[in-house]
Enzyme design. Structure first.
Site, short mmCIF file in Angstrom:
data_model
loop_
_atom_site.label_atom_id
_atom_site.label_comp_id
_atom_site.label_asym_id
_atom_site.label_seq_id
_atom_site.Cartn_x
_atom_site.Cartn_y
_atom_site.Cartn_z
N LYS A 157 -48.63 -35.16 31.35
CA LYS A 157 -47.82 -34.54 31.90
C LYS A 157 -48.69 -32.85 32.37
O LYS A 157 -48.60 -32.40 33.62
CB LYS A 157 -46.87 -33.56 30.40
CG LYS A 157 -45.91 -34.99 30.20
CD LYS A 157 -45.25 -34.48 29.38
CE LYS A 157 -44.13 -36.23 28.99
NZ LYS A 157 -42.76 -35.25 28.52
N LYS A 206 -45.89 -47.54 30.22
CA LYS A 206 -44.27 -47.60 29.52
C LYS A 206 -43.41 -46.65 29.91
O LYS A 206 -43.34 -46.38 31.10
CB LYS A 206 -44.93 -46.25 28.18
CG LYS A 206 -44.06 -45.59 27.59
CD LYS A 206 -44.04 -44.19 26.52
CE LYS A 206 -44.02 -42.97 27.43
NZ LYS A 206 -42.37 -43.08 26.74
N LYS A 236 -38.41 -42.23 30.72
CA LYS A 236 -36.89 -42.27 31.13
C LYS A 236 -37.51 -41.01 32.54
O LYS A 236 -37.01 -40.84 33.19
CB LYS A 236 -36.68 -40.65 30.00
CG LYS A 236 -36.16 -40.76 28.96
CD LYS A 236 -35.09 -40.32 28.18
CE LYS A 236 -35.50 -39.66 26.94
NZ LYS A 236 -36.12 -38.37 27.25
P1 ATP Z 1 -39.62 -39.01 29.25
O1 ATP Z 1 -40.49 -39.70 29.95
O2 ATP Z 1 -38.97 -37.58 29.28
O3 ATP Z 1 -40.96 -38.34 28.15
P2 ATP Z 1 -39.42 -40.89 26.79
O4 ATP Z 1 -38.68 -42.19 27.61
O5 ATP Z 1 -40.96 -41.06 26.69
O6 ATP Z 1 -39.66 -39.35 27.70
P3 ATP Z 1 -38.56 -39.10 24.40
O7 ATP Z 1 -37.53 -38.50 24.37
O8 ATP Z 1 -39.87 -38.54 25.04
O9 ATP Z 1 -38.70 -40.87 25.83
O10 ATP Z 1 -38.77 -40.60 23.07
C1 ATP Z 1 -37.66 -40.31 22.44
C2 ATP Z 1 -38.20 -42.04 21.24
O11 ATP Z 1 -38.23 -42.92 22.36
C3 ATP Z 1 -39.33 -41.97 21.22
O12 ATP Z 1 -39.06 -41.74 20.28
C4 ATP Z 1 -40.69 -42.43 21.15
O13 ATP Z 1 -41.42 -42.84 20.45
C5 ATP Z 1 -38.97 -43.66 22.02
N1 ATP Z 1 -39.37 -43.87 23.26
C6 ATP Z 1 -39.68 -43.83 24.65
N2 ATP Z 1 -40.18 -44.47 25.29
C7 ATP Z 1 -40.69 -45.75 24.64
C8 ATP Z 1 -40.67 -46.92 25.36
N3 ATP Z 1 -40.99 -47.88 26.02
N4 ATP Z 1 -40.78 -48.15 23.69
C9 ATP Z 1 -40.91 -47.63 22.93
N5 ATP Z 1 -40.47 -46.99 22.60
C10 ATP Z 1 -40.16 -45.98 22.92
#
Ligand code: ATP
Ligand code: LTN
Length: 330
Positions: free
Chosen positions: A112, A193, A196
């Site tokens: 980040k 991965k 969001k």
């Molecule tokens: P950002 O891109 O904004 O960092 P993110 O998609 O990684 O967001 P978070 O809010 O950081 O989402 O994560 C919420 C939960 O979802 C956490 O427990 C994280 O480990 C899980 N998670 C996020 N992305 C994935 C993925 N691609 N596969 C499985 N679990 C995920």
């Protein structure tokens, strides 16, 4: 007494099937076996700039998604991090026992930070605040996706360091990962991965996407140059589609192998799309009901914060005593 579980998601962007399979689905599954607290981590969200009106709306959207997915507010506490000031209070105390070097090594920080011109201090402190969320409630289990494993190791390191400096204070939390879907990959790029914050129209299936959009995204998913499913040489894109299918249907590895071996990618994608659409359909209709009920969500969040606050206060007072800070209990 039931062991305590804590987890949370950031109210940034649109929750996607990675968030669901990696975390939310597991929360719903374990909620009757534990005393659960599910948090909407808005203080984490602001480690990168969020447009205020959008952030405010996202907080309630995430709360509604938790409930629509099956989190039962009669069993589990659903609360917003910033509604319980002890999260930030404990984070400061933990900051003071955390070496900067530990934070600079975090992969998420490095990624980040590399994407920003000027790096806010909050981005570096992010995992300390996460440790505070967990340790504040003496949580024993933290169900998350695989990308959070490193942050959880750091939470344990911080707890251990505090305990050795000031005496046994914190429960050591353990990480709980799902067996399928711990790391759902981007549909446009199976080496990254699903996230969001990623841009790209074909990257993710959001939990609130309409069925036609879900179908389109999955039918366009990147696979590889082979024409059909070969389990001996499975590429990352196909493996990801199969994991998504398993996550939504609960099929075993054997069932998946027997059913999909040799299947053409076009047909595989159609079946994955059907499974995801069918799996999300009841969730989406519950979501619409929840947001249509005036005052319901606000009540759940108010009640959640009120019920966890005494637990949070107790830990902060204990930490103050241990550190020699001014505490009303001494
Ligand atoms: P950002 O891109 O904004 O960092 P993110 O998609 O990684 O967001 P978070 O809010 O950081 O989402 O994560 C919420 C939960 O979802 C956490 O427990 C994280 O480990 C899980 N998670 C996020 N992305 C994935 C993925 N691609 N596969 C499985 N679990 C995920
Ligand atoms: N960093 C987590 C969100 C998060 C969290 C927590 C998860 C903040 N505090 C406490 C589990 C426990 C993420 O998913 N990005």
């Amino acid at each position: 007494m039931k062991a305590r579980v804590l987890s949370g998601m950031q109210p940034t962007g649109d929750l996607h099937i990675g968030n669901y399979l990696g975390a939310l689905k597991n929360w719903v599954r374990i909620q009757s076996d534990y005393e659960c607290i599910f948090c909407i981590v808005d203080l984490h969200a602001i480690t990168v700039y969020q447009e205020p009106a959008r952030l405010r709306a996202k907080i309630e959207e995430i709360a509604a998604i938790y409930l629509a997915a099956g989190i039962d507010p009669a069993q589990s506490r659903v609360m917003v991090q910033s509604a319980v000031p002890e999260h930030a209070e404990l984070a400061w105390m933990l900051t003071c026992v955390t070496p900067v070097g530990w934070l600079e090594r975090m992969t998420q920080y490095k990624t980040k930070a590399a994407a920003q011109e000027s790096v806010g201090d909050g981005l570096l402190q992010y995992p300390v605040l996460m440790a505070a969320d967990i340790l504040l409630y003496q949580a024993a289990i933290v169900p998350v996706g695989e990308d959070q494993v490193q942050h959880l190791e750091l939470s344990r390191d911080i707890a251990q360091r505090f305990n050795s400096l000031y005496g046994e204070t914190f429960t050591m939390p353990s990480t709980s990962l799902p067996t399928v879907g711990a790391r759902v990959m981007g549909l446009d790029d199976p080496t990254a991965k699903m996230s969001k914050s990623a841009t790209g129209t074909n990257h993710a299936v959001a939990l609130l996407d309409p069925p036609e959009k879900i179908r389109k995204t999955i039918l366009r998913a990147t696979t590889d140059s082979q024409s059909g499913v070969d389990f001996d040489t499975l590429g990352a894109g196909v493996a990801n589609l199969l994991a998504i299918f398993q996550g939504f249907t609960g099929w075993t590895d054997e069932q998946v192998r027997a059913h999909f071996a040799g299947m053409r990618y076009g047909d595989l994608k159609k079946q994955v799309a059907d499974a995801v659409i069918a799996g999300l359909e009841p969730f989406q209709s519950r979501y619409r009901e929840i947001v249509a009920e005036p005052g319901y969500l606000a009540g759940v969040l108010r009640d959640g914060a009120e019920r966890v606050r005494p637990l949070a206060r107790e830990t902060v007072e204990l930490v103050k005593q241990r550190m020699g800070l001014f505490s009303e209990l001494v």
